[in-house]
Design a protein around this motif. Structure first.
Motif, PDB file in Angstrom:
ATOM      1  N   GLU A 389     -55.958 -29.706  26.150  1.00 41.78           N
ATOM      2  CA  GLU A 389     -55.767 -29.557  27.864  1.00 41.78           C
ATOM      3  C   GLU A 389     -56.166 -30.923  28.379  1.00 41.78           C
ATOM      4  OE1 GLU A 389     -57.176 -25.583  29.546  1.00 41.78           O
ATOM      5  OE2 GLU A 389     -58.763 -26.190  28.055  1.00 41.78           O
ATOM      6  N   GLN A 390     -55.371 -31.251  29.502  1.00 43.47           N
ATOM      7  CA  GLN A 390     -55.657 -32.180  30.326  1.00 43.47           C
ATOM      8  C   GLN A 390     -56.810 -31.845  31.512  1.00 43.47           C
ATOM      9  OE1 GLN A 390     -52.012 -33.875  31.391  1.00 43.47           O
ATOM     10  NE2 GLN A 390     -51.251 -34.430  29.308  1.00 43.47           N
ATOM     11  N   LEU A 391     -58.048 -32.409  31.324  1.00 44.69           N
ATOM     12  CA  LEU A 391     -59.037 -31.884  32.369  1.00 44.69           C
ATOM     13  C   LEU A 391     -59.413 -33.106  33.273  1.00 44.69           C
ATOM     14  CD1 LEU A 391     -61.490 -30.382  29.517  1.00 44.69           C
ATOM     15  CD2 LEU A 391     -59.695 -29.401  30.964  1.00 44.69           C
ATOM     16  N   ALA A 392     -59.674 -32.695  34.653  1.00 44.94           N
ATOM     17  CA  ALA A 392     -60.048 -33.504  35.551  1.00 44.94           C
ATOM     18  C   ALA A 392     -61.313 -34.147  35.403  1.00 44.94           C
ATOM     19  CB  ALA A 392     -60.063 -32.807  36.904  1.00 44.94           C
ATOM     20  N   ALA A 393     -61.512 -35.444  35.539  1.00 45.91           N
ATOM     21  CA  ALA A 393     -62.681 -36.176  35.212  1.00 45.91           C
ATOM     22  C   ALA A 393     -62.910 -37.364  36.284  1.00 45.91           C
ATOM     23  CB  ALA A 393     -62.610 -36.540  33.698  1.00 45.91           C
ATOM     24  N   LYS A 394     -63.985 -37.526  36.605  1.00 46.49           N
ATOM     25  CA  LYS A 394     -64.553 -38.742  37.210  1.00 46.49           C
ATOM     26  C   LYS A 394     -64.913 -40.162  36.396  1.00 46.49           C
ATOM     27  CE  LYS A 394     -65.682 -36.328  41.400  1.00 46.49           C
ATOM     28  NZ  LYS A 394     -66.619 -35.860  42.465  1.00 46.49           N
ATOM     29  N   THR A 395     -65.087 -39.626  35.361  1.00 46.03           N
ATOM     30  CA  THR A 395     -65.886 -40.592  34.448  1.00 46.03           C
ATOM     31  C   THR A 395     -65.363 -40.052  32.785  1.00 46.03           C
ATOM     32  OG1 THR A 395     -67.745 -42.024  33.925  1.00 46.03           O
ATOM     33  CG2 THR A 395     -68.131 -39.656  34.219  1.00 46.03           C
ATOM     34  N   LEU A 396     -66.005 -40.872  31.889  1.00 43.16           N
ATOM     35  CA  LEU A 396     -65.894 -40.585  30.546  1.00 43.16           C
ATOM     36  C   LEU A 396     -67.262 -40.750  30.037  1.00 43.16           C
ATOM     37  CD1 LEU A 396     -62.716 -42.071  29.264  1.00 43.16           C
ATOM     38  CD2 LEU A 396     -62.635 -39.846  29.700  1.00 43.16           C
ATOM     39  N   GLU A 397     -67.715 -39.663  29.078  1.00 39.48           N
ATOM     40  CA  GLU A 397     -69.040 -39.669  28.644  1.00 39.48           C
ATOM     41  C   GLU A 397     -68.904 -40.157  27.095  1.00 39.48           C
ATOM     42  OE1 GLU A 397     -72.008 -39.028  30.032  1.00 39.48           O
ATOM     43  OE2 GLU A 397     -71.004 -37.968  31.965  1.00 39.48           O
ATOM     44  N   LEU A 398     -70.014 -40.265  26.396  1.00 39.73           N
ATOM     45  CA  LEU A 398     -69.892 -40.614  24.980  1.00 39.73           C
ATOM     46  C   LEU A 398     -68.929 -39.977  23.966  1.00 39.73           C
ATOM     47  CD1 LEU A 398     -71.104 -42.347  22.370  1.00 39.73           C
ATOM     48  CD2 LEU A 398     -72.615 -40.636  22.248  1.00 39.73           C
ATOM     49  N   ASN A 399     -67.763 -40.597  23.470  1.00 39.16           N
ATOM     50  CA  ASN A 399     -66.923 -39.878  22.750  1.00 39.16           C
ATOM     51  C   ASN A 399     -65.832 -39.548  23.470  1.00 39.16           C
ATOM     52  OD1 ASN A 399     -68.166 -40.881  20.220  1.00 39.16           O
ATOM     53  ND2 ASN A 399     -69.402 -38.677  20.471  1.00 39.16           N
ATOM     54  N   GLY A 400     -65.919 -39.418  24.765  1.00 40.20           N
ATOM     55  CA  GLY A 400     -64.821 -38.820  25.662  1.00 40.20           C
ATOM     56  C   GLY A 400     -63.618 -39.641  25.512  1.00 40.20           C
ATOM     57  N   ILE A 401     -62.363 -38.721  25.492  1.00 40.88           N
ATOM     58  CA  ILE A 401     -60.914 -39.574  25.418  1.00 40.88           C
ATOM     59  C   ILE A 401     -60.064 -39.273  26.677  1.00 40.88           C
ATOM     60  CG2 ILE A 401     -58.781 -39.542  24.081  1.00 40.88           C
ATOM     61  CD1 ILE A 401     -60.550 -38.578  21.951  1.00 40.88           C
ATOM     62  N   GLY A 402     -59.783 -40.116  27.261  1.00 42.65           N
ATOM     63  CA  GLY A 402     -59.047 -40.109  28.617  1.00 42.65           C
ATOM     64  C   GLY A 402     -57.933 -41.186  28.739  1.00 42.65           C
ATOM     65  N   VAL A 403     -57.120 -40.968  29.820  1.00 43.74           N
ATOM     66  CA  VAL A 403     -56.042 -41.693  30.307  1.00 43.74           C
ATOM     67  C   VAL A 403     -56.391 -42.486  31.670  1.00 43.74           C
ATOM     68  CG1 VAL A 403     -53.639 -41.752  30.790  1.00 43.74           C
ATOM     69  CG2 VAL A 403     -54.375 -40.582  29.054  1.00 43.74           C
ATOM     70  N   ALA A 404     -56.234 -43.445  32.012  1.00 40.32           N
ATOM     71  CA  ALA A 404     -56.508 -44.147  33.198  1.00 40.32           C
ATOM     72  C   ALA A 404     -55.818 -45.483  33.378  1.00 40.32           C
ATOM     73  CB  ALA A 404     -58.055 -44.369  33.181  1.00 40.32           C
ATOM     74  N   THR A 405     -56.118 -45.894  34.514  1.00 37.80           N
ATOM     75  CA  THR A 405     -55.349 -47.293  35.090  1.00 37.80           C
ATOM     76  C   THR A 405     -56.411 -48.278  34.746  1.00 37.80           C
ATOM     77  OG1 THR A 405     -53.837 -46.243  36.669  1.00 37.80           O
ATOM     78  CG2 THR A 405     -54.356 -48.417  36.883  1.00 37.80           C
ATOM     79  N   LEU A 406     -55.927 -49.488  34.108  1.00 32.25           N
ATOM     80  CA  LEU A 406     -56.651 -50.621  33.755  1.00 32.25           C
ATOM     81  C   LEU A 406     -56.119 -51.974  34.583  1.00 32.25           C
ATOM     82  CD1 LEU A 406     -58.381 -51.629  30.674  1.00 32.25           C
ATOM     83  CD2 LEU A 406     -56.637 -53.171  31.365  1.00 32.25           C
ATOM     84  N   ALA A 407     -56.791 -52.681  34.951  1.00 36.20           N
ATOM     85  CA  ALA A 407     -56.438 -54.007  35.647  1.00 36.20           C
ATOM     86  C   ALA A 407     -57.221 -55.051  35.061  1.00 36.20           C
ATOM     87  CB  ALA A 407     -56.652 -53.738  37.174  1.00 36.20           C
ATOM     88  N   THR A 408     -56.458 -56.307  34.874  1.00 33.12           N
ATOM     89  CA  THR A 408     -57.054 -57.303  34.194  1.00 33.12           C
ATOM     90  C   THR A 408     -57.104 -58.427  35.362  1.00 33.12           C
ATOM     91  OG1 THR A 408     -55.012 -58.131  33.292  1.00 33.12           O
ATOM     92  CG2 THR A 408     -56.553 -56.982  31.904  1.00 33.12           C
ATOM     93  N   ASP A 409     -58.110 -59.398  35.403  1.00 34.11           N
ATOM     94  CA  ASP A 409     -58.044 -60.437  36.305  1.00 34.11           C
ATOM     95  C   ASP A 409     -56.806 -61.353  36.242  1.00 34.11           C
ATOM     96  OD1 ASP A 409     -58.904 -61.867  34.329  1.00 34.11           O
ATOM     97  OD2 ASP A 409     -60.416 -62.735  35.065  1.00 34.11           O
ATOM     98  N   ARG A 410     -56.142 -61.402  35.101  1.00 34.35           N
ATOM     99  CA  ARG A 410     -54.831 -62.291  34.997  1.00 34.35           C
ATOM    100  C   ARG A 410     -54.079 -61.584  33.992  1.00 34.35           C
ATOM    101  NH1 ARG A 410     -59.092 -64.995  32.586  1.00 34.35           N
ATOM    102  NH2 ARG A 410     -58.902 -65.473  30.162  1.00 34.35           N
ATOM    103  N   PRO A 411     -52.736 -62.159  34.010  1.00 30.22           N
ATOM    104  CA  PRO A 411     -51.806 -61.318  33.342  1.00 30.22           C
ATOM    105  C   PRO A 411     -52.286 -61.798  31.680  1.00 30.22           C
ATOM    106  CG  PRO A 411     -50.660 -62.400  35.041  1.00 30.22           C
ATOM    107  CD  PRO A 411     -52.167 -63.004  34.844  1.00 30.22           C
ATOM    108  N   ILE A 412     -52.100 -60.788  30.802  1.00 27.80           N
ATOM    109  CA  ILE A 412     -52.257 -60.995  29.337  1.00 27.80           C
ATOM    110  C   ILE A 412     -50.939 -60.520  28.743  1.00 27.80           C
ATOM    111  CG2 ILE A 412     -54.733 -60.318  29.270  1.00 27.80           C
ATOM    112  CD1 ILE A 412     -54.189 -57.560  28.555  1.00 27.80           C
ATOM    113  N   VAL A 413     -50.715 -61.165  27.436  1.00 26.02           N
ATOM    114  CA  VAL A 413     -49.479 -60.746  26.740  1.00 26.02           C
ATOM    115  C   VAL A 413     -49.826 -59.560  25.903  1.00 26.02           C
ATOM    116  CG1 VAL A 413     -48.172 -61.685  24.970  1.00 26.02           C
ATOM    117  CG2 VAL A 413     -49.247 -63.331  26.523  1.00 26.02           C
ATOM    118  N   PHE A 414     -49.074 -58.480  26.014  1.00 28.08           N
ATOM    119  CA  PHE A 414     -49.244 -57.294  25.138  1.00 28.08           C
ATOM    120  C   PHE A 414     -47.895 -56.618  24.616  1.00 28.08           C
ATOM    121  CE2 PHE A 414     -47.405 -55.272  28.896  1.00 28.08           C
ATOM    122  CZ  PHE A 414     -47.107 -54.215  28.408  1.00 28.08           C
ATOM    123  N   GLU A 415     -48.019 -55.672  24.217  1.00 29.04           N
ATOM    124  CA  GLU A 415     -46.848 -54.570  23.553  1.00 29.04           C
ATOM    125  C   GLU A 415     -47.714 -52.966  23.734  1.00 29.04           C
ATOM    126  OE1 GLU A 415     -43.374 -56.226  21.372  1.00 29.04           O
ATOM    127  OE2 GLU A 415     -45.171 -56.400  20.023  1.00 29.04           O
TER     128      GLU A 415
END
Length: 640
Positions: A389-415
């Motif tokens: 199930e995909q559960l609503a969450a405001k944070t992640l506790e120890l061993n928690g797995i979630g999907v979020a938006t991440l932002a970096t202070d400058r562009p990084i090379v990725f795939e």
């Protein structure tokens, strides 16, 4: 006599020569064997350590003195008869031997005639799931053990999901301890069917199941007479023949993160790193990212001499035909098929710290050789590994797995991680403690990261400052509630106004009536409060103003984020240093009394921490300095 001795000498020489040739051939064959990295995982006491010990024993990788010590230890811990407790070969930590569980990730090396292996024995206890993620991050295959008496458990599902999430393509379902259920085929079939249903639900297309006994050796290195109904491979046979991921990696576009700029003298400049995917040859066109500059490979240098071509998994030094900028952390890639560069992503996170994730807090992000500052927003959802199930969450506790938006202070090379582990997998590090708090996998760049650009203007900050005949600055007053920040800030602005300086005062209470009225006082909201104020202060310094702020701003990491927003030298941190007892004694707003009574939650100094500056530009000790004196000292520091 000479005619008799000479042939004997020649024969001895020939024998020695043949032996030397055999040794060289053996070493050469061993050196060129393929290497399989795999992990064993599952729930507590499923027999992971015992299985690895059995593999070491059956592959003749135990020395006589180790075997003698193992037999003695087996007797000491209570193993009866001639049986050996193979888990003792792996459970090296004293705490593990005492508790009978694996805590750390134990790595062991062994080999057969066909292949070399590195196996990681990962913890089964839920508390140490983060250690399992560490072991799985470099693995090609995962052996998921299930105790035949217990069947599929929560931790079995969790480890399977994590292995799949991390991108391990080869899964072996090893139903262990078959000897304890009398090799019951019906029980085995039921477990395999139960597991297969779960595996399909999370997108696992195939896996290999086998009945084993790590303790007795059934179907480990040789087929067991106790399971005539099983016609699949033994575990060792499967490990020796499974296709390696490196084969697929070589067919992908060339990628090499630069780990070191090799400059031993003025005549040589090379770029050293590990080829993560693809192949590269002398003369190939390559692109350096994130700059995008293009050149050609001049040489491929290794300690053993130059190569014409380098392949996945090789550590090499590349020289380029052109003098272009390339530094540690950059990525050299195929010119016609380069990876992306972005600064905002959708990501899956596995939280690995005892303290919960704080949305908006700044962490160090390490991806390949790149290290940048990054923030994570509140999760879009958290995954329940039992039900998916995909559960609503405001944070992640120890061993928690979630999907979020991440932002970096400058562009990084990725795939995307699904395409390239090296350029898609990262860790987050706490900036204060240097502890690794999360492991993550990048999915894709968000479109706004590529479509939003800074709009250049003709009238810049230098022009604004010149019109006002002053140097912009941000005076950041921090301290406990009741320390006197607002009083001192007000006096500073009055003194600067008398000097015809252009100022603006941002007070912590005032901005919560408008700009930040939607924020509470949780740790995450406090961080967002300071981020917004920092952005406003930066815009005001761009306008040439002297900005004065009065905020508790309790966390060092967030104050450092604001400092990083400003031009060098423009951020002046002022610690209004007042002992808690003195601040509480003043308590003009009655806030400390409410916090002590439990009526006011997350109050700094009572049930929420305050992290004082370690090296502020100005420190005001209010036990010996009046507000008027403090204001004079701050103005003198700002305008000598």
């Amino acid at each position: 006599m000479a005619s008799i001795v000479a042939p004997a000498q020649d024969s001895a020489y020939q024998v020695e020569s043949l032996i030397a040739q055999d040794i060289d051939a053996y070493l050469d064959a061993h050196q060129h064997k393929t290497l399989l990295r795999f992990i064993t995982c599952g729930s507590v006491d499923d027999g992971k350590s015992t299985l690895i010990g059995r593999l070491l024993y059956d592959s003749k990788m135990i020395f006589e003195d180790q075997l003698a010590a193992l037999e003695a230890d087996s007797k000491r811990v209570g193993t009866q008869g001639q049986d050996i407790d193979f888990a003792l070969l792996v459970d090296g930590l004293a705490a593990e031997r005492e508790q009978g569980i694996t805590i750390d990730v134990a790595y062991r090396f062994f080999g057969t005639e066909k292949r070399k292996f590195i196996v990681a024995d990962t913890p089964g206890h839920e508390q140490y799931t983060r250690n399992m993620v560490t072991g799985a991050s470099t693995a090609d295959l995962a052996v998921i053990l299930i105790d035949a008496r217990k069947g599929v458990l929560t931790q079995t599902r969790r480890h399977t999901y994590l292995a799949h999430l991390i991108g391990i393509r080869h899964l072996v379902l090893a139903v262990n301890k078959m000897d304890l259920i009398d090799y019951d085929q019906a029980r085995y079939d039921a477990i395999v069917a139960d597991y297969a249903t779960f595996a399909r639900s999370i997108g696992i297309e195939s896996h290999t199941a086998m009945p084993i006994s790590g303790f007795k050796g059934d179907n480990i290195a040789s087929r067991s007479e106790h399971t005539p109904w099983y016609d699949g491979p033994t575990l060792m046979e499967h490990l020796e023949t499974v296709e390696l991921d490196q084969t697929a990696d070589q067919s992908r576009p060339f990628r090499m993160p630069v780990q070191w700029v090799n400059r031993p003298n003025l005549d040589f400049r090379g770029f050293s790193g590990l080829v993560s995917t693809g192949t590269v040859s002398v003369g190939d066109p390559v692109r350096v990212l994130p700059s995008g500059k293009i050149s050609h490979v001049g040489r491929i240098v290794t300690p053993g001499g130059d190569l014409d071509t380098a392949i996945t998994g090789q550590s090499v030094t590349l020289t380029l035909a052109d003098e272009i900028d390339c530094s540690r952390g950059d990525v050299i890639a195929a010119a016609d098929n380069p990876p992306q560069a972005a600064d905002q992503f959708e990501t899956t996170l596995v939280w690995m710290a005892e303290d919960a994730m704080v949305p908006g807090r700044s962490y160090w992000l390490k991806l390949a050789i790149q290290t940048v500052s990054a923030t994570v927003q509140a999760p879009k959802y958290q995954v329940n590994v039992n039900t998916m199930e995909q559960l609503a969450a405001k944070t992640l506790e120890l061993n928690g797995i979630g999907v979020a938006t991440l932002a970096t202070d400058r562009p990084i090379v990725f795939e995307p991680y699904a395409q390239n582990r090296a350029l898609g997998g990262y860790i987050l590090i706490d900036k204060i403690t240097n502890a690794t708090v999360a492991a993550g996998m990048l999915h894709f760049a968000l479109r706004r990261a590529q479509n939003v650009h800074w709009q250049a203007t003709d009238i810049g900050r230098a022009h604004h400052a010149a019109l006002k005949n002053q140097r912009p600055a941000t005076l950041w007053l921090t301290g406990l509630s009741g320390a006197g920040k607002s009083t001192i800030a007000n006096l500073v602005e009055k003194k600067l106004a008398r000097m015809n300086r252009h100022t603006f005062l941002l007070d912590g209470d005032n901005v919560r009536h408008g700009l930040n009225k939607d924020l509470g006082f949780t740790e995450a909201d406090r961080i967002e409060n300071i981020r917004r104020v920092g952005e406003v202060a930066r815009l005001m310094t761009d306008a040439g103003l002297i900005v004065i702020t009065a905020f508790i701003s309790p966390f060092r990491a967030e104050r450092e984020i604001v400092r990083a927003m400003m031009a060098p030298g423009e951020f002046v941190e002022v610690h209004i240093d007042t002992p808690l007892a003195d601040a509480e004694a003043r308590d003009v707003k009655g806030l400390y009394a409410k916090a002590r009574a439990g009526e006011l939650k997350n109050f700094t100094g009572i049930d929420s921490p305050y992290e004082p500056p370690l090296d502020p530009e100005i420190r005001i000790d209010t036990t010996v300095t009046t507000a008027e004196q403090a204001a004079d000292a701050i103005v003198a520091r700002l305008i000598p």
